[in-house]
Design a protein around this motif. Structure first.
Motif, short mmCIF file in Angstrom:
data_model
loop_
_atom_site.label_atom_id
_atom_site.label_comp_id
_atom_site.label_asym_id
_atom_site.label_seq_id
_atom_site.Cartn_x
_atom_site.Cartn_y
_atom_site.Cartn_z
N UNK A 110 -19.53 -3.39 7.58
CA UNK A 110 -19.20 -2.03 7.15
C UNK A 110 -17.74 -1.95 6.72
N UNK A 111 -17.43 -0.89 5.96
CA UNK A 111 -16.07 -0.68 5.48
C UNK A 111 -15.38 0.37 6.33
N UNK A 112 -14.15 0.07 6.73
CA UNK A 112 -13.33 1.01 7.49
C UNK A 112 -12.18 1.46 6.61
N UNK A 113 -12.11 2.77 6.34
CA UNK A 113 -11.05 3.30 5.49
C UNK A 113 -9.71 3.22 6.20
N UNK A 114 -8.70 2.69 5.50
CA UNK A 114 -7.35 2.61 6.07
C UNK A 114 -6.38 3.50 5.32
N UNK A 115 -6.73 3.92 4.10
CA UNK A 115 -5.87 4.82 3.32
C UNK A 115 -6.73 5.55 2.29
N UNK A 116 -6.36 6.80 2.01
CA UNK A 116 -7.15 7.56 1.05
C UNK A 116 -8.57 7.73 1.53
N UNK A 117 -9.53 7.71 0.60
CA UNK A 117 -10.91 7.83 1.04
C UNK A 117 -11.87 8.06 -0.11
N UNK A 157 -5.82 12.41 6.66
CA UNK A 157 -5.71 11.89 5.29
C UNK A 157 -4.63 12.67 4.55
N UNK A 158 -3.79 11.95 3.80
CA UNK A 158 -2.73 12.62 3.06
C UNK A 158 -3.32 13.46 1.92
N UNK A 159 -2.75 14.64 1.72
CA UNK A 159 -3.16 15.53 0.63
C UNK A 159 -2.52 15.14 -0.69
N UNK A 160 -1.53 14.23 -0.63
CA UNK A 160 -0.78 13.85 -1.82
C UNK A 160 0.47 14.67 -2.02
N UNK A 161 0.69 15.67 -1.17
CA UNK A 161 1.90 16.50 -1.24
C UNK A 161 2.59 16.48 0.12
N UNK A 162 3.78 15.93 0.14
CA UNK A 162 4.48 15.71 1.41
C UNK A 162 4.76 17.00 2.15
N UNK A 169 2.35 19.96 -7.19
CA UNK A 169 3.11 18.81 -6.69
C UNK A 169 4.26 19.32 -5.84
N UNK A 170 4.94 18.38 -5.16
CA UNK A 170 6.10 18.75 -4.38
C UNK A 170 7.22 19.24 -5.29
N UNK A 171 8.02 20.15 -4.79
CA UNK A 171 9.19 20.59 -5.53
C UNK A 171 10.19 19.45 -5.62
N UNK A 172 11.06 19.53 -6.57
CA UNK A 172 12.14 18.55 -6.73
C UNK A 172 13.37 19.08 -6.01
N UNK A 173 13.96 18.36 -5.04
CA UNK A 173 13.59 17.02 -4.62
C UNK A 173 12.28 16.98 -3.85
N UNK A 211 -6.64 11.53 -2.99
CA UNK A 211 -7.34 10.82 -1.92
C UNK A 211 -8.12 9.64 -2.48
N UNK A 212 -8.85 9.87 -3.59
CA UNK A 212 -9.64 8.80 -4.21
C UNK A 212 -8.75 7.70 -4.77
N UNK A 213 -7.62 8.08 -5.37
CA UNK A 213 -6.72 7.08 -5.96
C UNK A 213 -6.11 6.17 -4.92
N UNK A 214 -5.94 6.65 -3.72
CA UNK A 214 -5.28 5.87 -2.67
C UNK A 214 -6.26 5.20 -1.72
#
Length: 494
Positions: free
Chosen positions: A250-257, A196-201, A481-485, A237-240
């Motif tokens: 049943x529900x199968x999670x495909x993104x986030x969670x 699952x993605x943490x939201x930070x690349x 968050x990720x640094x810019x860039x 994770x919840x937002x995605x």
């Protein structure tokens, strides 16, 4: 689902157990006619679900052939059973013909398969209920009732969930298949993540995402941002969250969670305020003090309407015993699904009933072992926050390391990943000299460069390299968050 061994059909106490032999025959006949039917039920219907052992064997033989890409009809099954001497055991070739005559159409066949599955669960529920009743009557006086309740929760969860925690031995072939499925998911998913993605690349690149069954420790000294980082991850994770509905409903999670957040330190209201600040960009201290204008109030109200339906469940019970925590996590997964657990924080968990008298090191050992077992049982990543000992402050180099973990032995041993949150600006701010001095100007310039930067130091990772990930940190929003860039990060082997 892998049920414990079901009682044989000829046992007296199970003579009246819920079953429907006609439904089993109708489904098996349809399966022999149309092997594609198997792929619609394979995820949840197993040989153990059939009441008649003969039917279970036929289903297993059919499933084995289809899984190999081979044809499975009455003729080839007859040949297979003749080869292994089992034809007479299933009633001879004539019985396969009976199944074909009883075959249902493709639509009704799935309904019959669902009925077979449901009746199997009912039979097992009868068994579990009887055993729970016996345990409640026969358990010794020193056994706490709460421990019996926790055991009941675990057994009911294993019954309710597909692939329950006690699945026994897994063949190497099945383990390889699961590994290939994980690799395929990582290959197909954007960003190449197997978890699952943490939201930070930058963090995802280092960890490959948050992996099922992993115990992830986020440690740091007070005010470093442990809770902020965990909250950011949970919120993202919840937002995605996206899911697909499976044939069995049943529900199968495909993104986030779906996220379960055990906030043992902060109240649910305080945590929600942080999430609103994260979402709107309005500093949390301004929200708490009411120092907002009408436009900001409208923005907060709109944000609440947008995010109130997120699958983020908060339990802010203080001093929650680890047994109760695991029971509540199982219940959450059974009722709403569950893809990520966050525990804030480890040292605030209590020991199980009857074990509070042991030393704190032994209690922490029990807690970390229970959290790791829970991650495996529910097949979800568990993020647990941990305090660091004060010895960090006594060193010239304040960057934390594994030996700084409080009660570190069990935490370091049981964790799959240990990450330390470190912000140099926290210590630099305490070195602030008097203003209007040359030292202050030099300090101010240096502080400005590091004020909005943070490091996540990966001190242990079973499945990948250790190193450092550099992130941006907004103290007003308690936001990492990720640094810019976006995506820039820095590795440093330690």
């Amino acid at each position: 689902m892998n049920l414990p061994a079901l009682a044989p059909a000829d046992e007296p106490e199970f003579d009246a157990a819920p079953h429907n032999l006609e439904a089993e025959q109708a489904f098996l006949g349809a399966l022999l006619y149309d092997n594609e039917m198997y792929h619609r039920v394979a995820d949840w219907l197993k040989a153990a679900h059939f009441y008649d052992p003969v039917h279970g064997r036929i289903y297993q033989a059919t499933a084995d052939r289809i899984s190999r890409g081979a044809l499975a009809d009455a003729i080839v099954l007859k040949t297979d059973f003749e080869r292994d001497g089992g034809l007479q055991e299933i009633g001879g070739a004539a019985y396969l013909a009976v199944l074909l005559e009883s075959a249902a159409d493709s639509v009704a066949a799935v309904e019959y398969a669902t009925l077979v599955y449901d009746l199997a669960l009912r039979r097992e529920l009868i068994r579990v209920s009887a055993e729970l009743s016996k345990d409640a009557v026969d358990s010794p006086p020193e056994t706490h009732a709460r421990m019996l309740i926790e055991q009941a929760e675990r057994r009911l969860f294993e019954l309710a969930e597909s692939g329950g925690g006690s699945r026994g031995f897994v063949s190497f072939k099945d383990a390889l298949a699961e590994s290939v499925e994980m690799a395929a998911a990582a290959f197909e998913r954007e960003g190449g993540l197997s978890g699952i993605s943490s939201g930070m690349k930058a963090m995802d690149h280092k960890l490959g995402g948050l992996h099922s069954s992993d115990l992830i420790i986020i440690a740091g000294r007070p005010s470093m941002g442990k809770t902020a980082l965990a909250t950011n991850i949970a919120f993202d994770v919840a937002r995605n969250y996206q899911y697909e509905v499976q044939p069995d409903g049943t529900k199968k999670t495909v993104s986030g969670g779906v996220v379960g957040f055990f906030s043992l330190e902060m109240s649910a209201e305080q945590l929600a305020t942080r999430l609103i600040a994260d979402y709107t960009g309005i500093p949390g201290f301004m929200i708490r003090r009411g120092e907002i204008d009408a436009a900001q109030y409208e923005e907060i109200r709109d944000a609440v309407l947008e995010i109130q339906g997120l699958p983020l469940y908060i339990d802010d019970t203080g001093g929650l015993p680890i047994g109760a925590l695991t029971a509540r996590a199982r219940r959450l997964k059974r009722l709403h699904g569950l893809d990520l657990i966050v525990v804030d924080y480890l040292q605030l968990c209590g020991a199980s009933a009857g074990k509070q008298s042991q030393g704190r090191v032994q209690e922490i050992t029990e807690i970390t072992q229970a959290l790791k077992a829970l991650a495996k049982e529910l097949s979800v990543p568990v993020i647990a926050l941990s305090q660091l000992s004060r010895q960090v402050e006594q060193r010239e180099d304040k960057k934390p390391q594994l030996s700084d973990l409080r009660e570190s032995g069990s935490i370091e041993q049981d964790a799959d990943v240990v990450m330390f949150v470190y912000r140099e600006a926290y210590y630099k701010e305490r070195e602030k000299p008097k203003e209007d001095t040359p030292e202050y100007l030099a300090w101010e310039e240096e502080f400005r460069l590091i004020e909005r930067q943070a490091e996540v130091i990966i001190g242990k990772q079973r499945h990948g390299p250790i190193g450092t990930v550099k992130l941006a940190f907004d103290g007003a929003r308690t936001k990492f968050s990720d640094l810019d860039p976006v995506g820039r990060y820095e590795d440093s082997a330690r």
